[in-house]
Design a protein around this motif. Structure first.
Motif, short mmCIF file in Angstrom:
data_model
loop_
_atom_site.label_atom_id
_atom_site.label_comp_id
_atom_site.label_asym_id
_atom_site.label_seq_id
_atom_site.Cartn_x
_atom_site.Cartn_y
_atom_site.Cartn_z
N PHE A 125 90.64 28.61 36.97
CA PHE A 125 89.49 27.85 37.46
C PHE A 125 88.28 28.77 37.64
N SER A 126 88.52 29.99 38.10
CA SER A 126 87.43 30.96 38.23
C SER A 126 86.81 31.28 36.88
N SER A 127 87.63 31.39 35.84
CA SER A 127 87.10 31.65 34.49
C SER A 127 86.21 30.51 34.03
N ARG A 128 86.61 29.26 34.35
CA ARG A 128 85.78 28.11 33.98
C ARG A 128 84.43 28.17 34.68
N VAL A 129 84.43 28.51 35.94
CA VAL A 129 83.17 28.58 36.70
C VAL A 129 82.29 29.69 36.16
N VAL A 130 82.90 30.83 35.80
CA VAL A 130 82.13 31.95 35.24
C VAL A 130 81.50 31.55 33.91
N SER A 131 82.27 30.86 33.06
CA SER A 131 81.72 30.43 31.77
C SER A 131 80.60 29.42 31.96
N LEU A 132 80.72 28.56 32.95
CA LEU A 132 79.64 27.60 33.25
C LEU A 132 78.38 28.33 33.69
N SER A 133 78.53 29.33 34.53
CA SER A 133 77.36 30.08 35.00
C SER A 133 76.70 30.85 33.85
N GLU A 134 77.52 31.38 32.93
CA GLU A 134 76.96 32.06 31.76
C GLU A 134 76.21 31.09 30.85
N TYR A 135 76.78 29.89 30.68
CA TYR A 135 76.09 28.88 29.87
C TYR A 135 74.79 28.44 30.54
#
Length: 541
Positions: free
Chosen positions: A267-277
């Motif tokens: 879930f943390s990886s998903r949030v990080v990818s969202l912030s990068e996008y």
């Protein structure tokens, strides 16, 4: 008695209809509504005076655009002048659109009427139009409507792809939604991972950094000195990285199972990818704002300018708004609540998020917001209606707002608007000339590349029948230049041998060589003829 004529604009052309017994019809409106559906009764009260078909689809599109914008087209002017009664006072023209009615009344002098009986009559004409005009079938009328509708819509949405404000509207809406979602998901990660490592929340405040650290640390018991460099890279602070390492050793958090840790990391990886996008989307929005509205983005910033465009619906709508509307754009609820309760109206809306209003003193916030809205309105109009938009005007307008802020604080008089705009016009002219020069160079290079490509394609097409391919008669094409060179070298090498051999043997030898090597026999007789000609010339001498 005033004779009522009705103008009907169809996809096939203009039609002018006259009404019988206009006084009775105007008094008996319910009867008109009943007669509209019955074609026999409708023909008894309406007759076709004239019909002018459009010459082409392009002409139909031009007339449709003119009617929609309330402009009297030359075709319509000629049609009305030809078919309307000469005495304008005794003629009354019924039209469906008040804009075109006002244009006709202003330019031609015919009194126009809309609504009431005219609307009902137009409804009936629209229903029975194919039966009123001779030679027009229902199928052809519907085809004309469909074709004109497509071309009209296509002309309305035709725009420069590099200046599409729809992408800005979607981008800023997605950006706001991503901010909400990232905050919600980050709070979920903080709460979830906080059971295992609660001290990390107080050390790290940024949501994206917290999620990256949660993914890196995993089980806090496995955190050691080896991961200190990675912690420093993420936090960009050595003291924070050391604090995290020390807190992990004396943490009050509970133990966590491997399967729970896997879910938290995922879930943390998903949030990080969202912030990068979200960061990449912000860069995309900045580039689009620089293309579409460079002056507005230079004046007030990309995010606030995009929100203004999104709230107005388009850059054109924003350019049409007065400065007073731009000032309170986004604070409509507060405005109508103030009007209802007779309280103080809001001083600012979306432009409150700009840095100028935050920097102004409390007593000057209303004044600076009014001034800023004025400059935003000017910048949006420049961006909307200029052929080659530049950010020169936006920078000059920003300087004016800065000078006005300093005037409120220190009392230094700002420059006059006329002087600033003259400077901006000169600079913008130079920049536009430079941009056009670069565009011309690019176009020239593109045309050169295209020309080379076409020449290469033409050369390939010409060289398709290569050596060794069959001709139309099925025979093989002889190899020309190289073949001749090879034969000449062979003949020069064999020349000493040929001198010692008699002529008959020489001929047989040549024939055998040509049969073995598969060489064309045509060169040999040609050379013999040449030799004979030389001998004969020598004999004559």
């Amino acid at each position: 008695m005033v004779l009522l004529h009705v103008l009907f604009e169809h996809a096939a052309g203009y039609a002018l209809l006259a009404l019988k017994e206009v006084e009775e019809i105007s008094l008996l409106l319910p009867q008109v509504e009943e007669c509209v559906l019955n074609i026999g009764k409708f023909h008894s009260i309406v007759r076709l005076v004239a019909f002018s078909p459009f010459k082409s689809a392009h002409s139909a599109l031009e007339n449709a655009n003119a009617v929609s914008e309330g402009i009297l087209h030359e075709d319509l002017r000629l049609f009305l002048e030809t078919n309307m009664p000469a005495k304008k006072k005794k003629a009354l023209l019924g039209v469906g659109d008040p804009k075109i009615g006002a244009a006709i009344q202003e330019e031609l002098g015919y009194p126009c009427q809309t609504g009431g009986v005219v609307a009902e009559i137009l409804r009936g004409v629209r229903l029975h139009f194919h039966s009123l005009v001779k030679g027009l079938t229902e199928v052809s009328a519907s085809k004309a409507q469909l074709g004109l509708g497509h071309s009209y819509s296509r002309a309305k949405v035709k725009f420069n792809v590099n200046r599409v404000d729809n992408m800005i509207i979607q981008s800023i809406s997605l950006l706001d939604q991503l901010d909400k979602d990232i905050n919600t998901f980050s709070m979920r990660v903080r709460e979830w991972y906080g059971y295992h490592f609660p001290e990390l929340v107080k050390i790290v405040n940024d949501n994206a950094t917290y999620c990256r650290l949660a993914r890196l640390i995993g089980n806090r018991k496995e955190l050691n000195e080896e991961k200190l460099e990675a912690l420093q890279e993420l936090t960009m602070d050595e003291a924070k990285a050391r604090a995290i390492l020390d807190a992990s050793r004396s943490s009050m958090g509970m133990d966590i199972s491997p399967i729970d840790l896997i879910n938290i990391e995922s879930f943390s990886s998903r949030v990080v990818s969202l912030s990068e996008y979200r960061q990449s989307l912000s860069k995309y929005l900045s580039s689009k704002m620089f293309q579409v509205a460079p002056s507005l983005s230079a004046l007030i910033g990309e995010a606030v300018g995009a929100r203004l465009i999104s709230h107005a619906g388009s850059l054109t709508n924003l350019a049409k708004y007065p400065a007073s509307t731009v000032q309170i754009l986004g604070a409509e609820k507060a405005l109508f609540r103030a009007l209802k309760t007779r309280g103080n109206t809001p001083k600012y809306g979306l432009i409150f998020h700009s840095t100028f209003i935050g920097r102004a003193a409390a007593k000057n916030k209303g004044r600076i917001s009014r001034y800023l809205a004025n400059k935003c309105s000017i910048a949006s109009r420049i961006d909307c209606f200029s052929e080659v938009p530049t950010n020169v005007f936006g920078q000059k307008l920003r300087e004016q707002v800065e000078e006005r802020l300093s005037f409120y604080e220190t009392g230094d008089p700002p420059r006059k608007n006329l002087d600033v705009m003259k400077e901006a016009v000169n600079e913008a002219g130079e920049m536009v000339a430079e941009i056009r020069r670069k565009q011309a160079k690019k176009e020239k290079k593109r045309l050169k590349k295209e020309k080379r490509r076409l020449e290469a394609l033409a050369a390939e097409e010409n060289s398709i029948p290569e050596n060794g391919q069959e001709t139309e008669n099925g025979e093989e094409k002889p190899k020309k230049k190289r073949k001749r060179q090879v034969e000449e070298t062979e003949e020069t090498e064999e020349a000493p041998e040929e001198l010692s051999t008699p002529p008959k043997l020489k001929k047989k030898k040549k024939l055998s060589c040509s049969a073995e090597d598969g060489v064309a026999e045509s060169p040999a007789p040609v050379k013999k003829k040449k030799k004979k000609a030389q001998k004969s010339s020598g004999a004559e001498d």
